[in-house]
Design an enzyme around this catalytic site. Structure first.
Site, PDB file in Angstrom:
ATOM      1  N   ARG A 164       0.823  -1.229   0.000  1.00 52.89           N
ATOM      2  CA  ARG A 164       0.000   0.000   0.000  1.00 52.89           C
ATOM      3  C   ARG A 164       0.849   1.268   0.000  1.00 52.89           C
ATOM      4  NH1 ARG A 164      -3.055  -3.614  -0.769  1.00 52.89           N
ATOM      5  NH2 ARG A 164      -5.183  -3.859   0.008  1.00 52.89           N
ATOM      6  N   SER A 238     -10.844  -0.469   2.772  1.00 51.50           N
ATOM      7  CA  SER A 238     -10.165  -0.515   4.085  1.00 51.50           C
ATOM      8  C   SER A 238      -9.746   0.899   4.469  1.00 51.50           C
ATOM      9  CB  SER A 238      -8.906  -1.380   4.011  1.00 51.50           C
ATOM     10  OG  SER A 238      -9.202  -2.672   3.561  1.00 51.50           O
ATOM     11  N   GLU A 334      -5.044   4.119   5.570  1.00 48.86           N
ATOM     12  CA  GLU A 334      -4.776   3.847   4.156  1.00 48.86           C
ATOM     13  C   GLU A 334      -5.403   4.960   3.313  1.00 48.86           C
ATOM     14  OE1 GLU A 334      -5.758  -0.091   2.274  1.00 48.86           O
ATOM     15  OE2 GLU A 334      -6.747   1.174   0.778  1.00 48.86           O
TER      16      GLU A 334
HETATM   17  P1  FAD Z   1      -8.581   8.611  -5.775  1.00 48.69           P
HETATM   18  O1  FAD Z   1      -9.318   8.206  -4.535  1.00 48.69           O
HETATM   19  O2  FAD Z   1      -9.260   9.542  -6.705  1.00 48.69           O
HETATM   20  O3  FAD Z   1      -7.160   9.147  -5.397  1.00 48.69           O
HETATM   21  C1  FAD Z   1      -6.347   8.468  -4.462  1.00 48.69           C
HETATM   22  C2  FAD Z   1      -5.014   9.205  -4.328  1.00 48.69           C
HETATM   23  O4  FAD Z   1      -4.284   9.117  -5.551  1.00 48.69           O
HETATM   24  C3  FAD Z   1      -5.177  10.722  -4.085  1.00 48.69           C
HETATM   25  O5  FAD Z   1      -4.141  11.128  -3.248  1.00 48.69           O
HETATM   26  C4  FAD Z   1      -5.058  11.324  -5.479  1.00 48.69           C
HETATM   27  O6  FAD Z   1      -4.624  12.650  -5.465  1.00 48.69           O
HETATM   28  C5  FAD Z   1      -4.016  10.410  -6.097  1.00 48.69           C
HETATM   29  N1  FAD Z   1      -4.165  10.276  -7.554  1.00 48.69           N
HETATM   30  C6  FAD Z   1      -5.234   9.798  -8.232  1.00 48.69           C
HETATM   31  N2  FAD Z   1      -4.991   9.774  -9.546  1.00 48.69           N
HETATM   32  C7  FAD Z   1      -3.748  10.266  -9.726  1.00 48.69           C
HETATM   33  C8  FAD Z   1      -2.927  10.521 -10.877  1.00 48.69           C
HETATM   34  N3  FAD Z   1      -3.341  10.249 -12.106  1.00 48.69           N
HETATM   35  N4  FAD Z   1      -1.685  11.051 -10.677  1.00 48.69           N
HETATM   36  C9  FAD Z   1      -1.252  11.348  -9.431  1.00 48.69           C
HETATM   37  N5  FAD Z   1      -1.982  11.139  -8.305  1.00 48.69           N
HETATM   38  C10 FAD Z   1      -3.212  10.597  -8.456  1.00 48.69           C
HETATM   39  N6  FAD Z   1      -7.563  -0.708  -2.699  1.00 48.69           N
HETATM   40  C11 FAD Z   1      -6.741  -1.783  -2.757  1.00 48.69           C
HETATM   41  O7  FAD Z   1      -5.521  -1.627  -2.880  1.00 48.69           O
HETATM   42  N7  FAD Z   1      -7.240  -3.045  -2.682  1.00 48.69           N
HETATM   43  C12 FAD Z   1      -8.557  -3.303  -2.557  1.00 48.69           C
HETATM   44  O8  FAD Z   1      -8.966  -4.460  -2.504  1.00 48.69           O
HETATM   45  C13 FAD Z   1      -9.450  -2.190  -2.506  1.00 48.69           C
HETATM   46  N8  FAD Z   1     -10.783  -2.391  -2.358  1.00 48.69           N
HETATM   47  C14 FAD Z   1     -11.613  -1.324  -2.294  1.00 48.69           C
HETATM   48  C15 FAD Z   1     -12.987  -1.565  -2.165  1.00 48.69           C
HETATM   49  C16 FAD Z   1     -13.877  -0.511  -2.102  1.00 48.69           C
HETATM   50  C17 FAD Z   1     -15.359  -0.795  -1.968  1.00 48.69           C
HETATM   51  C18 FAD Z   1     -13.403   0.821  -2.180  1.00 48.69           C
HETATM   52  C19 FAD Z   1     -14.360   1.974  -2.157  1.00 48.69           C
HETATM   53  C20 FAD Z   1     -12.030   1.077  -2.298  1.00 48.69           C
HETATM   54  C21 FAD Z   1     -11.131  -0.004  -2.348  1.00 48.69           C
HETATM   55  N9  FAD Z   1      -9.734   0.201  -2.473  1.00 48.69           N
HETATM   56  C22 FAD Z   1      -8.899  -0.878  -2.569  1.00 48.69           C
HETATM   57  C23 FAD Z   1      -9.166   1.560  -2.477  1.00 48.69           C
HETATM   58  C24 FAD Z   1      -9.195   2.243  -3.857  1.00 48.69           C
HETATM   59  O9  FAD Z   1     -10.096   1.619  -4.717  1.00 48.69           O
HETATM   60  C25 FAD Z   1      -7.807   2.263  -4.514  1.00 48.69           C
HETATM   61  O10 FAD Z   1      -6.885   2.913  -3.691  1.00 48.69           O
HETATM   62  C26 FAD Z   1      -7.840   2.935  -5.883  1.00 48.69           C
HETATM   63  O11 FAD Z   1      -6.595   2.773  -6.528  1.00 48.69           O
HETATM   64  C27 FAD Z   1      -8.142   4.443  -5.799  1.00 48.69           C
HETATM   65  O12 FAD Z   1      -8.353   4.918  -7.101  1.00 48.69           O
HETATM   66  P2  FAD Z   1      -9.083   6.279  -7.391  1.00 48.69           P
HETATM   67  O13 FAD Z   1      -8.964   6.562  -8.841  1.00 48.69           O
HETATM   68  O14 FAD Z   1     -10.444   6.258  -6.850  1.00 48.69           O
HETATM   69  O15 FAD Z   1      -8.167   7.285  -6.579  1.00 48.69           O
HETATM   70  N1  EPU Z   2     -11.261 -10.475  10.190  1.00 51.19           N
HETATM   71  C1  EPU Z   2     -11.810 -10.387  11.450  1.00 51.19           C
HETATM   72  N2  EPU Z   2     -13.065  -9.880  11.550  1.00 51.19           N
HETATM   73  C2  EPU Z   2     -13.801  -9.505  10.476  1.00 51.19           C
HETATM   74  C3  EPU Z   2     -13.236  -9.589   9.190  1.00 51.19           C
HETATM   75  C4  EPU Z   2     -11.952 -10.081   9.067  1.00 51.19           C
HETATM   76  O1  EPU Z   2     -11.185 -10.744  12.450  1.00 51.19           O
HETATM   77  O2  EPU Z   2     -14.939  -9.063  10.671  1.00 51.19           O
HETATM   78  C5  EPU Z   2      -9.889 -11.010  10.054  1.00 51.19           C
HETATM   79  C6  EPU Z   2      -9.920 -12.490   9.690  1.00 51.19           C
HETATM   80  O3  EPU Z   2      -8.893 -13.118  10.415  1.00 51.19           O
HETATM   81  C7  EPU Z   2      -9.568 -12.486   8.222  1.00 51.19           C
HETATM   82  C8  EPU Z   2      -8.630 -11.294   8.147  1.00 51.19           C
HETATM   83  O4  EPU Z   2      -9.188 -10.344   9.041  1.00 51.19           O
HETATM   84  O5  EPU Z   2      -8.925 -13.669   7.847  1.00 51.19           O
HETATM   85  C9  EPU Z   2      -8.474 -10.696   6.762  1.00 51.19           C
HETATM   86  O6  EPU Z   2      -9.731 -10.243   6.293  1.00 51.19           O
HETATM   87  P1  EPU Z   2      -9.995 -10.009   4.738  1.00 51.19           P
HETATM   88  O7  EPU Z   2      -9.698 -11.249   3.976  1.00 51.19           O
HETATM   89  O8  EPU Z   2     -11.332  -9.409   4.599  1.00 51.19           O
HETATM   90  O9  EPU Z   2      -8.891  -8.966   4.317  1.00 51.19           O
HETATM   91  P2  EPU Z   2      -8.332  -7.643   5.009  1.00 51.19           P
HETATM   92  O10 EPU Z   2      -6.972  -7.916   5.520  1.00 51.19           O
HETATM   93  O11 EPU Z   2      -9.307  -7.070   5.961  1.00 51.19           O
HETATM   94  C10 EPU Z   2      -7.119  -6.817   2.883  1.00 51.19           C
HETATM   95  C11 EPU Z   2      -7.022  -5.537   2.121  1.00 51.19           C
HETATM   96  C12 EPU Z   2      -8.199  -5.385   1.199  1.00 51.19           C
HETATM   97  C13 EPU Z   2      -8.194  -6.548   0.224  1.00 51.19           C
HETATM   98  C14 EPU Z   2      -8.297  -7.858   1.023  1.00 51.19           C
HETATM   99  C15 EPU Z   2      -8.127  -9.066   0.148  1.00 51.19           C
HETATM  100  C16 EPU Z   2      -5.725  -4.020   3.440  1.00 51.19           C
HETATM  101  C17 EPU Z   2      -5.707  -2.809   4.308  1.00 51.19           C
HETATM  102  N3  EPU Z   2      -6.909  -4.418   3.020  1.00 51.19           N
HETATM  103  O12 EPU Z   2      -8.255  -6.702   3.730  1.00 51.19           O
HETATM  104  O13 EPU Z   2      -8.036  -4.177   0.458  1.00 51.19           O
HETATM  105  O14 EPU Z   2      -9.271  -6.472  -0.667  1.00 51.19           O
HETATM  106  O15 EPU Z   2      -7.232  -7.912   1.990  1.00 51.19           O
HETATM  107  O16 EPU Z   2      -6.800  -9.168  -0.269  1.00 51.19           O
HETATM  108  O17 EPU Z   2      -4.659  -4.555   3.145  1.00 51.19           O
HETATM  109  C18 EPU Z   2      -8.448  -1.862   0.523  1.00 51.19           C
HETATM  110  O18 EPU Z   2      -7.222  -1.712   0.523  1.00 51.19           O
HETATM  111  O19 EPU Z   2      -9.240  -0.894   0.494  1.00 51.19           O
HETATM  112  C19 EPU Z   2      -9.011  -3.214   0.553  1.00 51.19           C
HETATM  113  C20 EPU Z   2     -10.303  -3.466   0.592  1.00 51.19           C
END
Ligand code: FAD
Ligand code: EPU
Length: 338
Positions: A164, A238, A334
């Site tokens: 991240r 997250s 994050e």
């Molecule tokens: P924004 O929110 O618009 O911007 C994020 C940051 O990047 C800001 O600081 C912005 O200024 C900068 N930025 C954006 N575009 C540019 C550019 N072109 N050049 C320079 N800077 C820029 N993230 C994960 O890693 N794994 C996940 O599984 C995951 N699951 C998600 C699930 C949900 C439901 C949601 C809502 C979010 C999740 N995220 C996850 C977080 C998010 O989707 C990612 O961080 C994604 O890459 C953000 O993209 P964005 O275009 O919306 O960025």
């Molecule tokens: N857990 C609990 N309670 C809950 C849910 C989860 O204790 O209610 C514990 C369990 O032990 C589970 C562990 O958390 O095994 C991991 O949970 P999960 O698989 O949902 O993943 P996470 O670690 O919570 C991370 C990323 C997600 C990504 C998933 C899958 C981060 C900060 N988050 O979540 O990314 O989708 O793994 O790889 O690393 C994001 O970055 O926005 C995001 C959604």
């Protein structure tokens, strides 16, 4: 250039926070961005690049210029029997790039399906999920320095990718604007089923030789079952990173909590699920006013409707304090708080 004043950002951030920007401009090409930089529009103002707004929490109106990056285009720029190199505009929706690759059986980003946001934001925090990270397929990216307008291509080793994190979230924060990204995908892909939930779901479905399409379908259904849909409930995924602790700290933790789950991290350290820490502090499914934690995944903070950014931030701070007081572990945001 069509610069709008007092522009609402409510539908442009997935938390659905009702804020506005003093100035707003949407760009569709690198040339348009160059024009903005040449005119000095950013030099006299605070500015922010916005992609899909899915990793941002606005805590007040934005007193400056918001540039929405909508640069389109997906192109296969190089291909042999084994690999395809793809270049995508920074404004391309990340999930449409994943679908584009999965449809062609180009492997390497299928586990990153359904991550909201744009291609240009993907390198910022080196997006990751279910055993894959952006860095695994990343080749290089191109963009412009906001101050000088000069163009630079960053190859992978220059991006300092880690969990991240990247150079763009640190030294180059608010300095460099990404306009395109290149990835190298495998044409005879191996599937990545290293994440337990993915493996378990494939077993449950009795899929013994999964394709990347199977993996992406399985990840999609896991995500849909666990994460709130931002179109219905405001959130940014997250809110905190999973903390990385030493083996010593883990040993200490295990004395009181032998059931603690861990994931491997770099250099002999371990990642503790922040969701587990938050749940143990009693925050799972809790709500204060219009903000709360999601019922099935407490690492995700949600806007139940009408929450201000400050309300969400106050909740995040309370959770952070409780986790620190109970476990001595500092959670790190994050989400980008603006
Ligand atoms: P924004 O929110 O618009 O911007 C994020 C940051 O990047 C800001 O600081 C912005 O200024 C900068 N930025 C954006 N575009 C540019 C550019 N072109 N050049 C320079 N800077 C820029 N993230 C994960 O890693 N794994 C996940 O599984 C995951 N699951 C998600 C699930 C949900 C439901 C949601 C809502 C979010 C999740 N995220 C996850 C977080 C998010 O989707 C990612 O961080 C994604 O890459 C953000 O993209 P964005 O275009 O919306 O960025
Ligand atoms: N857990 C609990 N309670 C809950 C849910 C989860 O204790 O209610 C514990 C369990 O032990 C589970 C562990 O958390 O095994 C991991 O949970 P999960 O698989 O949902 O993943 P996470 O670690 O919570 C991370 C990323 C997600 C990504 C998933 C899958 C981060 C900060 N988050 O979540 O990314 O989708 O793994 O790889 O690393 C994001 O970055 O926005 C995001 C959604």
């Amino acid at each position: 250039m069509n610069i709008k004043k007092d522009y609402s950002l409510k539908s442009l951030n997935t938390f659905g926070i009702d804020v506005s920007a003093d100035y707003f401009v949407e760009i569709f090409s690198k040339e348009e961005l160059k024009e903005i930089l040449n005119e000095g529009i950013l030099s006299n103002n605070t500015w922010l690049v916005l992609g899909g707004g899915s990793n941002i929490l606005f805590i007040s109106d934005f007193k400056g210029v918001v540039i929405r990056n909508s640069i389109p285009g997906i192109e296969i720029i190089n291909e042999d029997d084994e690999h395809a190199v793809i270049e995508a505009g920074a404004g391309v929706i990340w999930n449409s790039l994943v679908n584009y690759c999965v449809e062609r059986n180009f492997g390497g980003i299928e586990n990153l399906v359904l991550i909201p946001g744009t291609v240009g934001a993907a390198p910022i925090q080196n997006i990751g999920a279910y055993g894959q990270e952006l860095k695994d397929t990343f080749v290089e990216l191109t963009g412009l320095f906001a101050e000088t307008g000069s163009e630079k291509t960053f190859i992978k080793s220059e991006c300092n990718f880690s969990y991240r994190n990247s150079i763009f979230k640190n030294e180059l924060k608010n300095k460099f604007i990404i306009t395109s990204v290149k990835l190298k995908l495998k044409k005879n892909p191996d599937v990545n089923t290293s994440y337990k939930d993915v493996k378990d779901e494939l077993t449950r479905l009795r899929i013994t030789n999964p394709t990347i399409k199977d993996v992406s379908n399985v990840v999609k259904s896991i995500r849909e079952g666990k994460l709130p849909d931002p179109d219905k409930t405001g959130n940014a995924g997250s809110f905190f990173k999973n903390p990385i602790v030493t083996e010593g700290k883990l040993k200490e933790l295990k004395k009181d909590y032998p059931d603690v789950k861990t994931f491997t991290a770099e250099e002999g350290k371990v990642k503790i699920p922040a969701a587990w820490l938050i749940e143990k502090c009693g925050w799972k499914g809790k709500r204060i006013g219009n903000a709360g934690t999601h019922t099935t995944q407490p690492l995700v903070l949600v806007n139940y409707g009408g929450a201000s950014g400050k309300e969400v931030l106050d909740l995040a701070d309370k959770i952070k304090d409780d986790v620190y007081n109970k476990f001595g572990i500092q959670l790190e945001f994050e989400v980008n708080v603006i």
